[in-house]
Motif scaffolding. Structure first.
Motif, PDB file in Angstrom:
ATOM      1  N   ARG A 276      30.774  43.126  11.678  1.00  0.00           N
ATOM      2  CA  ARG A 276      31.239  44.423  11.965  1.00  0.00           C
ATOM      3  C   ARG A 276      32.740  44.762  11.538  1.00  0.00           C
ATOM      4  O   ARG A 276      32.540  46.423  11.599  1.00  0.00           O
ATOM      5  N   LEU A 277      33.728  44.283  11.264  1.00  0.00           N
ATOM      6  CA  LEU A 277      35.438  44.761  11.732  1.00  0.00           C
ATOM      7  C   LEU A 277      35.595  45.398  10.626  1.00  0.00           C
ATOM      8  O   LEU A 277      36.032  46.330  10.796  1.00  0.00           O
ATOM      9  N   LYS A 278      35.001  45.403   9.607  1.00  0.00           N
ATOM     10  CA  LYS A 278      35.433  45.290   7.735  1.00  0.00           C
ATOM     11  C   LYS A 278      33.795  46.493   7.906  1.00  0.00           C
ATOM     12  O   LYS A 278      34.423  47.385   6.995  1.00  0.00           O
ATOM     13  N   ALA A 279      32.918  46.454   9.076  1.00  0.00           N
ATOM     14  CA  ALA A 279      32.597  47.903   8.611  1.00  0.00           C
ATOM     15  C   ALA A 279      33.150  48.992   9.083  1.00  0.00           C
ATOM     16  O   ALA A 279      32.867  49.721   8.289  1.00  0.00           O
ATOM     17  N   LEU A 280      33.565  48.617  10.401  1.00  0.00           N
ATOM     18  CA  LEU A 280      34.546  49.872  11.134  1.00  0.00           C
ATOM     19  C   LEU A 280      35.829  49.964   9.881  1.00  0.00           C
ATOM     20  O   LEU A 280      35.928  51.418  10.200  1.00  0.00           O
TER      21      LEU A 280
ATOM     22  N   GLY B  64      40.769  37.506  16.748  1.00  0.00           N
ATOM     23  CA  GLY B  64      40.841  36.249  18.550  1.00  0.00           C
ATOM     24  C   GLY B  64      40.388  37.042  19.404  1.00  0.00           C
ATOM     25  O   GLY B  64      39.514  37.005  20.778  1.00  0.00           O
ATOM     26  N   GLU B  65      41.350  38.344  19.758  1.00  0.00           N
ATOM     27  CA  GLU B  65      41.007  39.444  20.942  1.00  0.00           C
ATOM     28  C   GLU B  65      40.043  40.086  20.862  1.00  0.00           C
ATOM     29  O   GLU B  65      39.223  40.131  22.589  1.00  0.00           O
ATOM     30  N   PHE B  66      39.087  40.227  19.837  1.00  0.00           N
ATOM     31  CA  PHE B  66      37.946  41.007  19.926  1.00  0.00           C
ATOM     32  C   PHE B  66      36.439  39.645  19.905  1.00  0.00           C
ATOM     33  O   PHE B  66      36.113  39.955  21.624  1.00  0.00           O
ATOM     34  N   GLN B  67      36.695  38.486  19.411  1.00  0.00           N
ATOM     35  CA  GLN B  67      36.203  37.266  19.891  1.00  0.00           C
ATOM     36  C   GLN B  67      36.485  36.496  20.789  1.00  0.00           C
ATOM     37  O   GLN B  67      34.584  36.909  21.796  1.00  0.00           O
TER      38      GLN B  67
ATOM     39  N   ILE C 251      29.764  37.394  12.880  1.00  0.00           N
ATOM     40  CA  ILE C 251      29.192  38.838  13.193  1.00  0.00           C
ATOM     41  C   ILE C 251      29.869  39.617  13.294  1.00  0.00           C
ATOM     42  O   ILE C 251      30.008  40.639  13.068  1.00  0.00           O
ATOM     43  N   LEU C 252      30.717  39.187  14.142  1.00  0.00           N
ATOM     44  CA  LEU C 252      32.124  40.169  14.215  1.00  0.00           C
ATOM     45  C   LEU C 252      32.730  40.624  12.789  1.00  0.00           C
ATOM     46  O   LEU C 252      33.437  41.373  12.688  1.00  0.00           O
ATOM     47  N   ALA C 253      33.109  39.214  12.350  1.00  0.00           N
ATOM     48  CA  ALA C 253      33.965  39.634  11.162  1.00  0.00           C
ATOM     49  C   ALA C 253      33.026  40.735   9.885  1.00  0.00           C
ATOM     50  O   ALA C 253      33.496  41.722   9.191  1.00  0.00           O
TER      51      ALA C 253
END
Length: 149
Positions: free
Chosen positions: A57-61, A41-44, A53-55
């Motif tokens: 990217r976070l999964k890939a990181l 939620g902070e990133f979003q 898209i955030l999910a």
């Protein structure tokens, strides 16, 4: 829309780095993690990025070892995204991008931010590239050769 060619098997270190951290949103997520963001939620909220898209990217990181998931520091059922040592090693890249942006991405007088030393509160010096003997290197002073490893 054409599918992007993967750079993960390239012999070029720049290409391989771009494969992992070269996406704009990926770097913005890493920036926010460096500034203390830990929760989805902070990133979003900070980025205004679509949740799907955030999910991704976070999964890939996490898969690339830039971030890791840890139990929430506050003891809640959530998980925190935390920079790994590999993620923390992106710091000089982020500083270089920031310093380039400070010099070239803003019009004179346009509001921006600067990076300062926490201890002194003073703006940090520009990053410099030095030869093994200490000489300051600039564009044109380096070349690329095959690795001996």
């Amino acid at each position: 829309m054409a599918k992007r060619t993967s750079l993960k098997d390239s012999t070029c270190p720049v290409a391989r780095s771009m494969e992992v951290i070269g996406d704009c949103w990926t770097m913005m997520i890493i920036r926010d993690a460096m500034l203390g963001a830990r929760r989805f939620g902070e990133f979003q909220k900070s980025l205004g990025l679509a949740k799907n898209i955030l999910a991704v990217r976070l999964k890939a990181l996490v898969e690339d070892g830039i971030l890791k998931l840890e139990p929430a520091a506050d003891g809640s059922a959530y998980q925190d995204y935390v920079l790994t040592p590999k993620g923390q090693a992106v710091h000089p890249i982020m500083v270089a991008l920031r310093q380039w942006g400070e010099d070239y991405a803003f019009k004179p007088g346009e509001p921006t931010t600067i990076m300062v030393d926490r201890k002194t509160g003073k703006q940090i010096k520009k990053l410099e590239l030095h030869a093994a003997d200490g000489r300051l290197l600039s564009y044109g002073d380096t070349t690329i050769v095959p690795s001996t490893a």
